[in-house]
Design a protein around this motif. Sequence first.
Motif: not given
Length: 105
Positions: A59, A61, A87-88
């Motif tokens: 996770d 980024t 990506i969140d």
Amino acid sequence: EEALTQHYFLEASHAYQKSLEMNPQQSEVVINFINCLLELKQYERCEGFIEQALKLWPDNTDLIFLQANISFQLGRFKSIHRQFKLIDIAQLDQQQKEIVQFWVN
């Protein structure tokens, strides 16, 4: 001047690599090492390190943005779309959001 810059990135990459040999669990050092390799245009080598790092920190980024940058440098534009979909977007600053939205939409 360019040769001197390349020399400093090469020296820095050696220092980061030694640090990672002692403790490979340092995400910031991995990112800095990959950035040095990117500056040295060692894209294929970057890809290998990013793939390994994303197994540890899926996770992260910064790693995903580095992976997309390398894909861009290598002309693998379809990969960028796939990478950015991971990506969140809520975690990103405005500039990063705009970049992701450009490639994903």
